[in-house]
Design an enzyme around this catalytic site. Structure first.
Site, PDB file in Angstrom:
ATOM      1  N   LYS A 164       0.827  -1.207   0.000  1.00 12.03           N
ATOM      2  CA  LYS A 164       0.000   0.000   0.000  1.00 12.03           C
ATOM      3  C   LYS A 164       0.863   1.260   0.000  1.00 12.03           C
ATOM      4  O   LYS A 164       0.505   2.275  -0.599  1.00 12.03           O
ATOM      5  CB  LYS A 164      -0.945  -0.021   1.200  1.00 12.03           C
ATOM      6  CG  LYS A 164      -2.059  -1.060   1.068  1.00 12.03           C
ATOM      7  CD  LYS A 164      -3.044  -0.969   2.215  1.00 12.03           C
ATOM      8  CE  LYS A 164      -4.217  -1.926   2.029  1.00 12.03           C
ATOM      9  NZ  LYS A 164      -3.817  -3.332   2.104  1.00 12.03           N
ATOM     10  N   HIS A 222     -14.584  -6.522   7.185  1.00 14.89           N
ATOM     11  CA  HIS A 222     -13.863  -5.845   6.104  1.00 14.89           C
ATOM     12  C   HIS A 222     -13.791  -6.679   4.826  1.00 14.89           C
ATOM     13  O   HIS A 222     -12.984  -6.399   3.939  1.00 14.89           O
ATOM     14  CB  HIS A 222     -12.443  -5.449   6.538  1.00 14.89           C
ATOM     15  CG  HIS A 222     -12.402  -4.544   7.725  1.00 14.89           C
ATOM     16  ND1 HIS A 222     -12.789  -3.223   7.674  1.00 14.89           N
ATOM     17  CD2 HIS A 222     -12.032  -4.771   9.015  1.00 14.89           C
ATOM     18  CE1 HIS A 222     -12.654  -2.678   8.865  1.00 14.89           C
ATOM     19  NE2 HIS A 222     -12.201  -3.588   9.702  1.00 14.89           N
ATOM     20  N   GLU A 249      -3.622   6.732   8.558  1.00 14.40           N
ATOM     21  CA  GLU A 249      -4.350   7.682   7.729  1.00 14.40           C
ATOM     22  C   GLU A 249      -5.636   8.079   8.450  1.00 14.40           C
ATOM     23  O   GLU A 249      -6.082   7.410   9.382  1.00 14.40           O
ATOM     24  CB  GLU A 249      -4.646   7.120   6.340  1.00 14.40           C
ATOM     25  CG  GLU A 249      -5.524   5.898   6.311  1.00 14.40           C
ATOM     26  CD  GLU A 249      -5.669   5.315   4.911  1.00 14.40           C
ATOM     27  OE1 GLU A 249      -4.761   5.506   4.071  1.00 14.40           O
ATOM     28  OE2 GLU A 249      -6.706   4.672   4.659  1.00 14.40           O
ATOM     29  N   ARG A 265      -5.380  -8.481 -10.166  1.00 15.32           N
ATOM     30  CA  ARG A 265      -5.902  -9.793 -10.560  1.00 15.32           C
ATOM     31  C   ARG A 265      -7.366  -9.638 -10.928  1.00 15.32           C
ATOM     32  O   ARG A 265      -7.930  -8.546 -10.834  1.00 15.32           O
ATOM     33  CB  ARG A 265      -5.789 -10.778  -9.391  1.00 15.32           C
ATOM     34  CG  ARG A 265      -6.440 -10.238  -8.119  1.00 15.32           C
ATOM     35  CD  ARG A 265      -6.521 -11.235  -7.001  1.00 15.32           C
ATOM     36  NE  ARG A 265      -6.834 -10.615  -5.728  1.00 15.32           N
ATOM     37  CZ  ARG A 265      -8.023 -10.201  -5.330  1.00 15.32           C
ATOM     38  NH1 ARG A 265      -9.053 -10.321  -6.139  1.00 15.32           N
ATOM     39  NH2 ARG A 265      -8.210  -9.654  -4.151  1.00 15.32           N
TER      40      ARG A 265
END
Length: 480
Positions: A115, A234, A199, A291
């Protein structure tokens, strides 16, 4: 390209093989000892066992899979999703052995697999990102400074993470140290990499992803969005295309941003760029999945394009035959991931035997399936049995058809997420389009589902009783 090995199992293996066969390409399946009699093994032209039941001893053995491919004169390997699909070393090894990897180049997988590296790569392209830091951090004191600067609540995320692992929401400064240590520990355990970053936590986000496709000649298109906001832990459970909230202008902006992300890492093939959309319709780059996605069928249904076919054509060095201006959204599609999980018990995996397993059929209904009646559910792999997809001219039509299809899907022997899918489709928040990634937290409890089940059972009993009394009143003519 005359022969493809599918380095996967279950419904995605069959899905890839169907397209390959329609293109006149032979297929090779791999399987573990526990999957010896699985449908994907029988569906392939050839099949070979690669190891024992645990994926670490079978489906994750990249070197062995490549050896098998060479022995059987395979031209290309399609990784599906999961397992080795986002393993850059495997992709590199495949190409080094003169076999085509049906997926992006190893460099793109590496960049987007982190990330932090992904954020760095797209920085120059003026793509909106959630406020925070774009470097790994382990120092709690420094973390507190950053958190106070961007403001609580904050989100601690594993750099190498996915599926919610190594992720922690922190509401106040006092909880930061303990939550950070947990995130680092979880990330280390899950990914072998404890790097985390911080973040700003977007309080009521929608999860919107854009499907892109790119060839080897610099052509990149987007195939619109998928709404993936209904999640548990999630992880997505219900997906749809298009999103009920995007305007044509916002769709165009997000599509263009997704294309820029793809160009930032010289992307080739099918990929998905994920964004968070806040309550003010501001969008922020989240990550890129290098993908084919689990939820790709909804995009196929609204565009009429076979994404696996496009993957194969791009891998064969063909130019994209589709231009952006030619693409249009037609109708609406909805997907429910049918997991062997118990929605009444915190969605815990439900293992057992599929004593009854009958899938729905009909116009507008598609089931990407990897199981059949009489099979046991292995404990070694992801618990998804199939994907139930419905298509209609409108969103309302697709939702109603999904409810009907769920009722026609008969499974006994295990618990599944079918009842949860029905709960979602009947809920006012979902039907109105006014929902976000907290749908489960806000609206769902096992008790609410139990109440619905009891109501249905009572209605069924009343109908049965009514029919019984009706039968009793029927005049029976005696036979002499």
């Amino acid at each position: 390209m005359k022969k493809i090995l599918v380095a996967n199992r279950g419904e995605i293996a069959i899905r890839v093989m169907k397209t390959a066969k329609s293109m006149g390409i032979k297929t090779v399946a791999i399987y573990s000892t526990i999957d010896r009699n699985a449908p994907h093994v029988r569906f392939a032209d050839q099949a070979i066992c690669v190891g024992e039941a645990p994926s670490s001893q079978s489906y994750l053995l990249g070197t062995k899979i490549i050896e098998v491919a060479k022995q059987l004169n395979v031209d290309a390997i399609h990784p599906g999703y999961g397992f080795l699909s986002e393993n850059a070393d495997f992709a590199e090894q495949v190409t080094q052995n003169n076999i085509i990897f049906i997926g992006p180049k190893p460099k793109a997988i590496r960049v987007m697999g982190s990330k932090l590296a992904a954020k760095e790569a797209v920085k120059a392209y003026n793509i909106p990102m959630v406020p925070g830091i774009d470097q790994a951090i382990t120092d709690v004191v420094k973390a507190k400074e950053i958190a106070n600067k961007i403001g609580f609540p904050i989100l601690i995320k594993a750099s190498a993470g996915g599926g919610g692992k190594g992720m922690r929401i922190v509401e106040k400064e006092n909880d930061l140290e303990s939550q950070m240590q947990r995130a680092i520990s979880e990330a280390t355990s899950a990914f072998g990499d404890g790097s985390v970053f911080i973040e700003k936590y977007v309080a009521s986000p929608r999860h919107i992803e854009i499907q892109i496709m790119a060839d080897n000649y610099g052509n990149t298109i987007h195939l619109f969005e998928r709404e993936c906001s209904v999640q548990r832990r999630h992880q997505k459970v219900v997906e749809e295309a298009p999103s009920s909230i995007l305007t044509p202008e916002l769709r165009a902006k997000m599509g263009e941003a997704a294309i820029k992300v793809a160009k930032a890492c010289d992307y080739v093939g099918a990929g998905t760029v994920e964004f968070l959309l806040d309550e003010h319709n501001n969008f922020y780059f989240l990550e890129m999945n290098t993908r084919l996605q689990v939820e790709h069928p909804v995009t196929e249904l609204i565009t009429g394009i076979d994404l696996v076919e496009q993957q194969i054509r791009v891998a064969r060095e063909e130019k994209l035959s589709i231009q952006q201006k030619e693409l249009q959204i037609q109708g609406h599609a909805l997907e429910l991931r049918v997991y062997a999980e118990d929605p009444l018990n915190d969605f815990l995996p439900s293992v057992g035997n599929l004593s009854t397993y009958k899938i729905p059929v009909g116009t507008g209904i598609r089931v990407d399936n990897g199981f059949e009646q009489g099979m046991d559910i292995p404990i070694y792999y992801d618990p998804m049995l199939s994907k139930l997809i419905t298509y209609g001219k409108t969103r309302e039509e697709a939702i109603e058809l999904m409810i009907e299809a769920i009722q026609e899907y008969h499974i006994e022997g295990i618990q599944t997420t079918l009842s949860f899918g029905k709960f979602v489709c009947e809920h006012e928040a979902f039907r109105s389009g006014k929902f976000d990634t907290h749908f489960v937290k806000k609206h769902y409890t096992p008790e609410s589902l139990q109440i619905e089940k009891e109501k249905e059972a009572k209605i069924a009993a009343m109908i049965a009783m009514k029919q019984y009394f009706k039968d009793q009143k029927t005049v029976r003519v005696p036979i002499n």
